[in-house]
Design a protein around this motif. Structure first.
Motif, mmCIF file in Angstrom:
data_model
loop_
_atom_site.group_PDB
_atom_site.id
_atom_site.type_symbol
_atom_site.label_atom_id
_atom_site.label_comp_id
_atom_site.label_asym_id
_atom_site.label_seq_id
_atom_site.Cartn_x
_atom_site.Cartn_y
_atom_site.Cartn_z
ATOM 1 N N ALA A 21 0.833 -1.204 0.000
ATOM 2 C CA ALA A 21 0.000 0.000 0.000
ATOM 3 C C ALA A 21 0.868 1.256 0.000
ATOM 4 C CB ALA A 21 -0.921 -0.008 1.220
ATOM 5 N N ILE A 22 1.962 1.233 0.720
ATOM 6 C CA ILE A 22 2.873 2.381 0.737
ATOM 7 C C ILE A 22 3.540 2.535 -0.625
ATOM 8 C CG2 ILE A 22 5.045 3.239 1.717
ATOM 9 C CD1 ILE A 22 4.166 1.955 4.385
ATOM 10 N N ALA A 23 3.925 1.434 -1.239
ATOM 11 C CA ALA A 23 4.610 1.480 -2.529
ATOM 12 C C ALA A 23 3.675 1.874 -3.663
ATOM 13 C CB ALA A 23 5.233 0.117 -2.833
ATOM 14 N N GLN A 24 2.395 1.727 -3.471
ATOM 15 C CA GLN A 24 1.420 2.049 -4.518
ATOM 16 C C GLN A 24 1.498 3.526 -4.914
ATOM 17 O OE1 GLN A 24 -0.201 -0.366 -5.803
ATOM 18 N NE2 GLN A 24 -1.605 0.699 -7.151
ATOM 19 N N GLY A 25 1.615 4.399 -3.951
ATOM 20 C CA GLY A 25 1.644 5.832 -4.254
ATOM 21 C C GLY A 25 3.033 6.419 -4.285
ATOM 22 N N ALA A 26 4.056 5.624 -4.210
ATOM 23 C CA ALA A 26 5.426 6.120 -4.144
ATOM 24 C C ALA A 26 5.946 6.490 -5.531
ATOM 25 C CB ALA A 26 6.333 5.064 -3.532
ATOM 26 N N ASP A 41 15.497 9.633 -11.430
ATOM 27 C CA ASP A 41 14.858 9.182 -12.663
ATOM 28 C C ASP A 41 14.249 7.810 -12.445
ATOM 29 O OD1 ASP A 41 15.671 11.450 -13.970
ATOM 30 O OD2 ASP A 41 17.559 10.542 -14.681
ATOM 31 N N ALA A 42 13.316 7.474 -13.308
ATOM 32 C CA ALA A 42 12.703 6.158 -13.216
ATOM 33 C C ALA A 42 13.729 5.067 -13.473
ATOM 34 C CB ALA A 42 11.551 6.044 -14.203
ATOM 35 N N ASP A 43 14.669 5.306 -14.381
ATOM 36 C CA ASP A 43 15.738 4.363 -14.663
ATOM 37 C C ASP A 43 17.058 5.076 -14.395
ATOM 38 O OD1 ASP A 43 17.216 2.236 -15.430
ATOM 39 O OD2 ASP A 43 16.721 2.360 -17.567
#
Length: 151
Positions: free
Chosen positions: A121-126, A131-133
């Protein structure tokens, strides 16, 4: 000295004999909730350890232990009648802790699953901190330029 295969067969036979003996021969109400879960016999066929579980609380378990100790002679006599060994093995009764350990493990797994759900649940909105990569990549134009330089 007997081999371990014979000891294992004798242990299974003793397990069945004791379960039947508790049901038919022993009239003590303290041993009614006992389930024989396993039996182990030493390789010399002299000693048998019988594992059991009891339905109920702590008082039922202590009553069952006392009842088994009182019925040890009757159960050993029953084992002696039904097995074909020179000497009847001595019996030792041990409360089996597997159900208690299994319920403890189930509690731990339930807790771990709840924590995993919290992390998900925490990682859902993180969002990523950078950068993404984060790995550096060469652009297509850089690759073309390097190829030209090498020629």
């Amino acid at each position: 000295m007997a081999d371990s295969a014979r000891a294992a067969k004798l242990a299974q036979r003793i397990k069945v004999i004791i379960a039947e003996g508790l049901r038919k021969r022993v009239k003590d109400p303290r041993v009614e909730g006992i389930t024989v879960t396993d039996a182990r016999v030493t390789n010399d066929l002299q000693h048998a350890t019988v594992y059991y579980t009891v339905l109920g609380d702590e008082t039922a378990q202590t009553d069952a232990k006392v009842g088994l100790e009182k019925a040890r002679g009757v159960l050993r006599q029953e084992v002696g009648r039904n097995v074909t060994v020179r000497l009847t093995p001595t019996l030792e009764f041990v409360a089996d802790e597997i159900p208690v350990n299994a319920s403890h493990l189930e509690d731990l797994l339930r807790t771990a699953k709840a924590r995993d759900a919290e992390v998900a649940a925490i990682a859902q909105g993180a969002a990523f901190a950078g950068d993404a990569d984060p790995y550096k990549k060469d652009d297509e134009s850089d690759l073309d330029q390097r190829d030209d330089d090498e020629e």
